[in-house]
Motif scaffolding. Structure first.
Motif, PDB file in Angstrom:
ATOM      1  N   ASP A   1       0.798  -1.220   0.000  1.00  0.00           N
ATOM      2  CA  ASP A   1       0.000   0.000   0.000  1.00  0.00           C
ATOM      3  C   ASP A   1       0.833   1.273   0.000  1.00  0.00           C
ATOM      4  O   ASP A   1       0.550   2.201  -0.729  1.00  0.00           O
ATOM      5  N   LYS A   2       1.871   1.328   0.853  1.00  0.00           N
ATOM      6  CA  LYS A   2       2.569   2.600   1.031  1.00  0.00           C
ATOM      7  C   LYS A   2       4.067   2.546   0.839  1.00  0.00           C
ATOM      8  O   LYS A   2       4.651   3.491   0.347  1.00  0.00           O
ATOM      9  N   ASN A   3       4.717   1.489   1.262  1.00  0.00           N
ATOM     10  CA  ASN A   3       6.175   1.472   1.253  1.00  0.00           C
ATOM     11  C   ASN A   3       6.729   0.210   0.593  1.00  0.00           C
ATOM     12  O   ASN A   3       6.448  -0.891   1.014  1.00  0.00           O
ATOM     13  N   GLU A   4       7.540   0.402  -0.428  1.00  0.00           N
ATOM     14  CA  GLU A   4       8.235  -0.698  -1.084  1.00  0.00           C
ATOM     15  C   GLU A   4       9.728  -0.663  -0.801  1.00  0.00           C
ATOM     16  O   GLU A   4      10.460  -1.521  -1.259  1.00  0.00           O
ATOM     17  N   PHE A   5      10.183   0.332  -0.098  1.00  0.00           N
ATOM     18  CA  PHE A   5      11.606   0.451   0.212  1.00  0.00           C
ATOM     19  C   PHE A   5      11.749   0.782   1.682  1.00  0.00           C
ATOM     20  O   PHE A   5      11.199   1.767   2.157  1.00  0.00           O
ATOM     21  N   GLY A   6      12.466  -0.063   2.406  1.00  0.00           N
ATOM     22  CA  GLY A   6      12.677   0.171   3.828  1.00  0.00           C
ATOM     23  C   GLY A   6      14.120  -0.093   4.196  1.00  0.00           C
ATOM     24  O   GLY A   6      14.816  -0.864   3.545  1.00  0.00           O
ATOM     25  N   ILE A   7      14.565   0.561   5.227  1.00  0.00           N
ATOM     26  CA  ILE A   7      15.942   0.421   5.720  1.00  0.00           C
ATOM     27  C   ILE A   7      15.882   0.064   7.194  1.00  0.00           C
ATOM     28  O   ILE A   7      15.147   0.685   7.963  1.00  0.00           O
ATOM     29  N   SER A   8      16.666  -0.911   7.583  1.00  0.00           N
ATOM     30  CA  SER A   8      16.818  -1.217   8.998  1.00  0.00           C
ATOM     31  C   SER A   8      18.249  -1.686   9.225  1.00  0.00           C
ATOM     32  O   SER A   8      18.905  -2.178   8.318  1.00  0.00           O
ATOM     33  N   LYS A   9      18.713  -1.501  10.449  1.00  0.00           N
ATOM     34  CA  LYS A   9      20.071  -1.937  10.769  1.00  0.00           C
ATOM     35  C   LYS A   9      20.059  -2.657  12.103  1.00  0.00           C
ATOM     36  O   LYS A   9      19.175  -2.465  12.931  1.00  0.00           O
ATOM     37  N   LEU A  10      21.042  -3.502  12.287  1.00  0.00           N
ATOM     38  CA  LEU A  10      21.159  -4.279  13.504  1.00  0.00           C
ATOM     39  C   LEU A  10      22.206  -3.669  14.435  1.00  0.00           C
ATOM     40  O   LEU A  10      23.284  -3.264  13.995  1.00  0.00           O
ATOM     41  N   ASN A  11      21.863  -3.614  15.684  1.00  0.00           N
ATOM     42  CA  ASN A  11      22.799  -3.216  16.737  1.00  0.00           C
ATOM     43  C   ASN A  11      23.548  -1.929  16.410  1.00  0.00           C
ATOM     44  O   ASN A  11      22.943  -0.939  16.072  1.00  0.00           O
ATOM     45  N   ASP A  12      24.870  -1.973  16.475  1.00  0.00           N
ATOM     46  CA  ASP A  12      25.684  -0.773  16.276  1.00  0.00           C
ATOM     47  C   ASP A  12      26.234  -0.645  14.872  1.00  0.00           C
ATOM     48  O   ASP A  12      27.178   0.118  14.633  1.00  0.00           O
TER      49      ASP A  12
END
Length: 120
Positions: free
Chosen positions: A19-30
């Motif tokens: 519906d709204k987002n096809e691109f996302g960013i996430s990172k782990l820990n530091d």
């Protein structure tokens, strides 16, 4: 991916059935993560400072459901790319002319699709 990362995308299309987002960013820990998208078409609610000269519009593929990702003649992706990236042909070997189109396929009218194939 584990560890630090740097992502740079130019002239890409991120579009799908969400519906709204096809691109996302996430990172782990530091982990360190830097990213920049330039001259891309991105289906995303928030195009922040990481999205330079990007559009949040329907790319007008010939057929999303038929998996034909060639561009229709009214696509906002036509001629919206950056020049000088060293990519002279599209995924089918057709020449990129003028300002390149966003995505894997350079737009050619249907009558020209088979005439401008680069065989080198």
């Amino acid at each position: 991916m584990i560890g630090d990362a740097n992502l740079e995308c130019n002239n890409c299309i991120f579009y799908g059935n969400n519906d709204k987002n096809e691109f996302g960013i996430s990172k782990l820990n530091d982990a360190s993560l830097t990213y920049q998208l330039r001259n891309c078409l991105v289906k995303r609610e928030d195009l922040d400072e990481h999205f330079i000269n990007c559009l949040n519009l329907d790319p007008k593929f010939v057929s999303n459901y038929g998996q034909d990702y060639n561009l229709q003649e009214n696509s906002p992706a036509i001629d919206a790319g950056l020049n000088g990236l060293g990519i002279t042909t599209d995924i089918l070997g057709r020449m990129r002319n003028g300002n390149p189109d966003l995505g894997a396929f350079e737009y050619y009218p249907a009558s020209d699709n088979r005439l401008r194939i680069n065989t080198h």
